[in-house]
Design an enzyme around this catalytic site. Sequence first.
Site, PDB file in Angstrom:
ATOM      1  CG  HIS A   1      43.843  37.053  34.158  1.00 13.60           C
ATOM      2  ND1 HIS A   1      43.703  38.409  34.059  1.00 13.60           N
ATOM      3  CD2 HIS A   1      44.256  36.816  35.430  1.00 13.60           C
ATOM      4  CE1 HIS A   1      44.015  38.974  35.218  1.00 13.60           C
ATOM      5  NE2 HIS A   1      44.344  38.020  36.065  1.00 13.60           N
TER       6      HIS A   1
ATOM      7  CG  ASP B   1      46.684  40.303  37.237  1.00 11.33           C
ATOM      8  OD1 ASP B   1      45.890  41.257  37.200  1.00 11.33           O
ATOM      9  OD2 ASP B   1      46.356  39.177  37.660  1.00 11.33           O
TER      10      ASP B   1
ATOM     11  CG  HIS C   1      40.967  41.936  35.421  1.00  8.37           C
ATOM     12  ND1 HIS C   1      41.373  43.238  35.516  1.00  8.37           N
ATOM     13  CD2 HIS C   1      41.845  41.221  36.172  1.00  8.37           C
ATOM     14  CE1 HIS C   1      42.439  43.307  36.286  1.00  8.37           C
ATOM     15  NE2 HIS C   1      42.745  42.094  36.681  1.00  8.37           N
TER      16      HIS C   1
ATOM     17  CG  ASP D   1      41.367  37.594  37.788  1.00  5.92           C
ATOM     18  OD1 ASP D   1      42.441  37.077  38.160  1.00  5.92           O
ATOM     19  OD2 ASP D   1      40.944  38.673  38.240  1.00  5.92           O
TER      20      ASP D   1
ATOM     21  CG  HIS E   1      42.241  33.511  47.682  1.00  3.73           C
ATOM     22  ND1 HIS E   1      43.498  33.977  47.944  1.00  3.73           N
ATOM     23  CD2 HIS E   1      41.709  34.336  46.742  1.00  3.73           C
ATOM     24  CE1 HIS E   1      43.728  35.060  47.211  1.00  3.73           C
ATOM     25  NE2 HIS E   1      42.668  35.297  46.468  1.00  3.73           N
TER      26      HIS E   1
HETATM   27 ZN   LIG Z   1      44.218  41.581  37.919  1.00  2.00          ZN
END
Ligand SMILES: [Zn+2]
Length: 417
Positions: free
Chosen positions: A46, A137, A218, A291, A295
């Site tokens: 992920h 996702d 997650h 995950d 940003h």
């Molecule tokens: Zn997600």
Amino acid sequence: MDQTGERAADVLVADDRIAEVGTGLRGDRELDAGGCIVAPGLVDLHVHLREPGMEDAETIETGARAAALGGFTAIVAMPNTTPAQDDPAVVSAVLAAGSRSSCDVQAAGTITKARAGGELAPMGELHALGVRIFTDDGSCVDSAGVMRAALEYAASLPGAVVAQHAEDDSLAGGGHMHEGDWSSRLGIPGRPAAAEDTIVARDCILAATTGSRLHFLHLSTAGAIELVRAAKARGLPITAEAAPHHFTLTDAACASFDPIFKVNPPLRTDADVAAVKAGLADGTIDAIATDHAPHRTEAKERPFEEAPPGMLGLETALALTLGELVEPGVMSLGDALARLSWGPAAIAGLADHGGPVHAGSIANLCVFDPGVRWVVEADALASRASNTPYAGQTLRGRTRHTVLRGTPVVVDGSPVR
Ligand SMILES: [Zn+2]
């Protein structure tokens, strides 16, 4: 350490394979692994690489470099790019860039076109390119009918798995942190645990009726983990992952109003953290997945309710796993590596990853020093972004070398590709 146990040894690599494991081995080039564990390369199911569309936050090149520094030799690129990975041309471009990077990149495909939750993506065409994980996702597939259709379609594609971001938007939409005592106190709209639990319950039923492979991304709530535990006990083909921030941080961190702690699903309670740890320990949760969600600093410096969710994870996951799970005795080092390497490799069908560290295996290796202490410096990370919630913390355990298909891509903690 490998799947068979711990021993002091040299690992001789020839071309892209492990030639021999033993003592007194010598080669043309030697990497010092003194005091280190030689493990199969880690595998992250992920990762948000942000290319195409948000290259100012991350690129396939920089994200893969961060992965290699974290000990990962394979990562799965989430498809919520712009445009989305719902199209063979986009997936082909991601795979091409991944093949030039510091780790193996498997592209995930979307479940629905443009991740809009309606019409199914051309899953067969994407599967033909190597896609094995299908997910919208970032968004949940809210429609049970669409989810059932996706599961039925995936059942006809060898090795395919449908991966759900389990958060019912009718419950979680408009929320910015876990709904509970802290959200009430802080006056921030919440995302309830029920948003995750209800989708997990529904999708377990759909997996049972279709017989298709289903993976939960997650997991963060005690309730969802208990549902998955029960579904697995019934023999359903369900797997699950949890992210390091869900076993290291709680919603109390949001009291700082620092959006660095904003993530979906949100940081939850102490009881949920304990459930994630227990789920990882007993194998209800098969994989630790980061995950990793870069940003731009400007985006994360907005007020809590305006900032985008997500945090970095690739370069800290191994140390957090060692520090939070192995050191306190929640699980053995072998089980931790199972969740970080061969567990996720099996879910994604990555046969060249996940070991074992034996003669004949492809040489995808993570050599890490479990004892070394280091301070997380956000600006020193290889990721193009710096939105780590662990900045300034001292962690223990770090990758010294990463070997990708026989070629060192990290040597003495520095990237060489
Ligand atoms: Zn997600």
